[in-house]
Design a protein around this motif. Sequence first.
Motif, PDB file in Angstrom:
ATOM      1  N   GLN A 195       0.793  -1.362   0.015  1.00  0.00           N
ATOM      2  CA  GLN A 195       0.020  -0.119  -0.086  1.00  0.00           C
ATOM      3  C   GLN A 195       0.874   1.236  -0.082  1.00  0.00           C
ATOM      4  N   LYS A 218      -5.434  -9.464 -10.761  1.00  0.00           N
ATOM      5  CA  LYS A 218      -4.574  -9.060  -9.386  1.00  0.00           C
ATOM      6  C   LYS A 218      -3.696  -8.077  -9.842  1.00  0.00           C
ATOM      7  N   SER A 237       1.210  -6.452  -5.103  1.00  0.00           N
ATOM      8  CA  SER A 237       0.128  -6.739  -4.013  1.00  0.00           C
ATOM      9  C   SER A 237       0.651  -7.785  -3.048  1.00  0.00           C
ATOM     10  N   ASP A 258      -4.726  -9.059  -1.549  1.00  0.00           N
ATOM     11  CA  ASP A 258      -5.224  -7.793  -1.787  1.00  0.00           C
ATOM     12  C   ASP A 258      -5.829  -7.454  -3.201  1.00  0.00           C
ATOM     13  N   PHE A 259      -6.822  -7.055  -3.432  1.00  0.00           N
ATOM     14  CA  PHE A 259      -7.368  -6.369  -4.579  1.00  0.00           C
ATOM     15  C   PHE A 259      -7.346  -7.714  -5.705  1.00  0.00           C
ATOM     16  N   TYR A 277      -9.453 -10.513  -7.670  1.00  0.00           N
ATOM     17  CA  TYR A 277     -11.004 -10.855  -7.868  1.00  0.00           C
ATOM     18  C   TYR A 277     -11.008 -12.098  -8.555  1.00  0.00           C
ATOM     19  N   GLU A 322     -16.269  -1.256 -10.209  1.00  0.00           N
ATOM     20  CA  GLU A 322     -15.253  -1.593  -9.140  1.00  0.00           C
ATOM     21  C   GLU A 322     -13.954  -1.857  -9.526  1.00  0.00           C
ATOM     22  N   VAL A 325     -10.603   0.204  -8.855  1.00  0.00           N
ATOM     23  CA  VAL A 325      -9.600  -0.462  -8.316  1.00  0.00           C
ATOM     24  C   VAL A 325      -8.262  -0.422  -9.467  1.00  0.00           C
ATOM     25  N   ARG A 381      -3.370   1.190 -11.647  1.00  0.00           N
ATOM     26  CA  ARG A 381      -2.507   0.059 -11.206  1.00  0.00           C
ATOM     27  C   ARG A 381      -2.292  -0.802 -12.282  1.00  0.00           C
TER      28      ARG A 381
END
Length: 290
Positions: free
Chosen positions: A61, A135, A139, A143-144, A146, A159, A163, A167
Amino acid sequence: MKRCALLTTDNLEDFFVYDQMLIEPLKQYGWLAEEVSWRNRRIDWSVFDVVIIRSTWDYQQFCEEFLTCLREIDASSAQLENSLKVVEWNISKAYLKDLQNQGVSIVPTLWFESFDYAKITSGFEHFSTQEMVIKPLISANADFTYRFTRDSLVGLNNELSDVFSDREFMLQPFLPGIIDEGEYSLFYFDGNYSHAILKKPKSGDFRVQEEHGGQLETIQATEDMLTVARHSLAALPDDVLYARVDIIRHKHEFVVIEIELIEPSLYFNMDPESPQCFVDAFVTKFGKGN
C-alpha cells in the motif's frame, strides 16, 4: 553480541506471525534479534549488523515509502536481506516474465497497464476458460484479487475500473486445481531446501492464506516440485537468504504462481526444524555473533 533486526510493521494484529521463533535460536549463536517496524523513521540502521525483511505486510500500500526505507538501510552499514536488488526485482509480479523467458513454467498470464473492459473480456477466449482472476502487479495477501465469470464481470466492471485505474495488473485463468488440490509452498534458506506445505482455501473461497481461512498441512515435496523450485531459484538475479516458491498443478505439470522473496510467511510453525534451519543458513552466511 551482534544485532539483527527482523523488519516488521506497526500493526500485525490481524495476521499470523511466526518470526519470534527465530529469536532464541539466533541468541544461541550470539545474535541479539529484535522486531523493528519499517515505519520507525527514527531508527539508526547502522546499530544493526543485519536487517532481515520479515512481516512488512502493508508495504504494497506504500510501495515508494517502503523502498525508500530499504534504500536507507542499504546505504547504512547494516546488511539488508534479502538484498535491495532482489526486492526491486521481486516487488512487481512482472518478474514472472523473466522466469518464463528463462524456461520456468508459470500460470498463463496476460499483462495490462490500464483497465479496458473489452480487453478483459477477450481473456475468456484467449485462455479458453469460463473463469478468470485479476490481480495487481504489486500486491500481497490477495489484496485486490478478484475471481469472476463473464456474468459476474458485468457487475464488477465499475469496481474493477476504479481499483485498476492507476494500477498495472495481470489476468489469469482461474485454475480449478487451487480448489481441488491446493497450492504448494516450498521453502529455501540460503539455497537449501527446508520444508514444504500444502495450502487449501476454505469452502466457498479461493484464497489460501490463513487470514482468509485457508487450511495448511505439512507435506513431503516430490521430485517434480523440487525440480520446478530449483529452476526458479536458478533464475533469480542475486543470491537470497530465504525464498518461498509457490506452485500449482496445471495440465499435469507444476507451474509457478509466485516466488516470494520480500516478506513471505515462512511458516516456521509448520516444521519444528525450520527455525533452526533458517538460523543455520544465517550463521553460515554471517558467522556467529560472538
